[in-house]
Design an enzyme around this catalytic site. Structure first.
Site, short mmCIF file in Angstrom:
data_model
loop_
_atom_site.label_atom_id
_atom_site.label_comp_id
_atom_site.label_asym_id
_atom_site.label_seq_id
_atom_site.Cartn_x
_atom_site.Cartn_y
_atom_site.Cartn_z
N ASP A 14 0.83 -1.20 0.11
CA ASP A 14 0.01 -0.03 0.03
C ASP A 14 0.96 1.15 -0.01
O ASP A 14 2.20 1.06 0.33
CB ASP A 14 -0.96 0.08 1.19
N ASP A 16 -0.13 5.11 1.00
CA ASP A 16 -0.34 6.03 2.24
C ASP A 16 -0.27 5.10 3.52
O ASP A 16 -0.88 4.35 3.87
CB ASP A 16 -1.71 6.58 1.98
#
Length: 244
Positions: A14, A16
């Site tokens: 991922d 963020d």
């Protein structure tokens, strides 16, 4: 050798909160956008971190917007993905939030987590394949801004999801697309996530390892990550590099 199972050759990250320190920027933008909307209806403001973690973190903008509004008993038409930020639709509010994110990033820049860079460099040096799997439609621009594009073999992001009609996290489809993009089955991949929706997606996809990344002070987010599907929770990704 990495302190990871030998059968893992694919590493799906991922963005963020895992690679870049932009989760706080997104949380601030969600709060600013929703608070204005809620105040106009005499509803309680958006709560941090509870509402961010529960309803919007890790999800596509439209899914997060819809999820939070439903929690407050507010129903809006979905509208169109190209709705302007002032539109009173799900997509309009999502685009309003995105405009705020871009403003905050332009004002303050983007910080990178050194531990994520260390792990990415190590797995690539060992021959691993890497993919970015992010719900953000700004992922490409953020990677370019921080100079990390070259650390990923593939990118599955919010733009990809819209083009392919992929359901967002907690559905596993985006992670599965990431595994496919690096030419490996889920059983040969690890997923790295800081969001509850993200670890749930990794678990639903049948990945060999789901790593929960707890960036919250004092590791307070760890138990929730484990409950939602993380096999292991770390506060620093270098733990997976330095263990022997």
């Amino acid at each position: 050798m990495l302190a990871l199972p030998d059968e893992i050759n694919g590493f799906l990250f991922d963005l963020d909160g895992v690679v870049t320190d932009t989760a706080a920027v997104h949380a601030a933008a969600w709060k600013r956008m929703f608070d204005t909307f809620l105040a106009e209806r005499n509803l309680d403001p958006f709560k941090l971190p509870e509402d961010y973690t529960r309803f919007v973190d890790g999800k596509k903008r439209e899914d997060g917007t819809r999820s939070f509004l439903e929690s407050r008993g507010v129903v809006l038409p979905d509208g169109d993905p190209d709705d302007p930020p002032e539109a009173e639709t799900v997509y309009g509010l999502g685009n309003r939030k995105n405009a705020l994110v871009l403003t905050l990033i332009a004002e303050d820049g983007v910080a990178v987590f050194p531990d994520a860079v260390a792990l990415l460099e190590r797995v690539r040096a060992a021959g691993g394949r890497t993919a970015l799997v992010s719900s953000s439609a700004n992922a490409e621009a953020v990677l370019e801004a921080v100079g990390l594009t070259g650390l990923f073999d593939a990118r599955i992001d919010g733009v990809t999801a819209r083009e392919r009609g992929l359901p967002g996290k907690p559905a596993p489809d985006m992670f599965l697309a990431g595994a496919e993009a690096v030419g490996l089955p889920p059983s040969a991949c690890a997923a790295f996530e800081d969001a509850l929706a993200g670890v749930a997606a990794g678990r639903a996809g049948g990945f060999a390892l789901v790593v929960g990344v707890d960036r919250v002070k004092d590791g307070a987010h760890g138990p929730s990550l484990a409950e939602n599907g993380a096999d292991v929770v770390v506060t620093d990704l270098r733990e997976l590099v330095e263990q022997q």
